[in-house]
Design a protein around this motif. Sequence first.
Motif, PDB file in Angstrom:
ATOM      1  N   ALA A 271       0.775  -1.201  -0.112  1.00  0.00           N
ATOM      2  CA  ALA A 271       0.153   0.133  -0.018  1.00  0.00           C
ATOM      3  C   ALA A 271       1.038   1.297  -0.035  1.00  0.00           C
ATOM      4  CB  ALA A 271      -0.806  -0.082   1.066  1.00  0.00           C
ATOM      5  N   ALA A 272       1.963   1.368   0.891  1.00  0.00           N
ATOM      6  CA  ALA A 272       2.726   2.516   0.974  1.00  0.00           C
ATOM      7  C   ALA A 272       3.676   2.651  -0.553  1.00  0.00           C
ATOM      8  CB  ALA A 272       3.860   2.307   2.031  1.00  0.00           C
ATOM      9  N   GLN A 273       3.973   1.479  -1.158  1.00  0.00           N
ATOM     10  CA  GLN A 273       4.641   1.387  -2.335  1.00  0.00           C
ATOM     11  C   GLN A 273       3.835   2.012  -3.474  1.00  0.00           C
ATOM     12  OE1 GLN A 273       7.951   0.599  -3.342  1.00  0.00           O
ATOM     13  NE2 GLN A 273       7.313   1.632  -4.788  1.00  0.00           N
TER      14      GLN A 273
ATOM     15  N   GLY B 289       4.111  19.488  -0.984  1.00  0.00           N
ATOM     16  CA  GLY B 289       3.267  18.541  -0.262  1.00  0.00           C
ATOM     17  C   GLY B 289       3.507  17.211  -0.798  1.00  0.00           C
ATOM     18  N   ILE B 290       3.780  16.844  -2.019  1.00  0.00           N
ATOM     19  CA  ILE B 290       4.060  15.703  -2.688  1.00  0.00           C
ATOM     20  C   ILE B 290       5.572  15.136  -1.934  1.00  0.00           C
ATOM     21  CG2 ILE B 290       4.913  14.374  -4.568  1.00  0.00           C
ATOM     22  CD1 ILE B 290       3.088  16.372  -6.269  1.00  0.00           C
TER      23      ILE B 290
ATOM     24  N   ALA C 169       5.679  11.750   0.557  1.00  0.00           N
ATOM     25  CA  ALA C 169       6.837  10.821   0.096  1.00  0.00           C
ATOM     26  C   ALA C 169       7.592  10.452   1.395  1.00  0.00           C
ATOM     27  CB  ALA C 169       7.445  11.044  -1.123  1.00  0.00           C
ATOM     28  N   ARG C 170       8.167  11.668   1.784  1.00  0.00           N
ATOM     29  CA  ARG C 170       9.243  11.402   2.919  1.00  0.00           C
ATOM     30  C   ARG C 170       8.589  10.763   4.153  1.00  0.00           C
ATOM     31  NH1 ARG C 170      13.483  15.654   4.483  1.00  0.00           N
ATOM     32  NH2 ARG C 170      14.361  14.865   6.411  1.00  0.00           N
ATOM     33  N   GLU C 171       7.357  10.970   4.576  1.00  0.00           N
ATOM     34  CA  GLU C 171       6.642  10.339   5.614  1.00  0.00           C
ATOM     35  C   GLU C 171       6.543   8.926   5.283  1.00  0.00           C
ATOM     36  OE1 GLU C 171       2.678  12.292   5.933  1.00  0.00           O
ATOM     37  OE2 GLU C 171       3.480  14.279   6.609  1.00  0.00           O
TER      38      GLU C 171
END
Length: 96
Positions: A51-53, A77-78, A82-84
Amino acid sequence: MILDLGDIRAADAPRVGPKMARLGELAAAGWRVPDGYAVTADALADWLPAAAQAELDGLLGALIPAQAAGDPGALAGISARARELVEGQPLPAVLA
């Protein structure tokens, strides 16, 4: 999976990135470079949950349109999301 800097050569660039490959070449040529190691891209291939990928893939796909639109807020924001996603995952035990 984890390579010592002294064992890295230019041919390893696809696995460790061009910077580490250049540092490995410099070290092999006798230049003074910091000791170090590189984690290969393969070591992290299955690291992110599916899900994260999938979300990360979507975010990366949104970067080009946001850049083309000249929208720094969207880019920020993107990038933040992505970092989170990446920083929120524990390292695989073999790398920890």
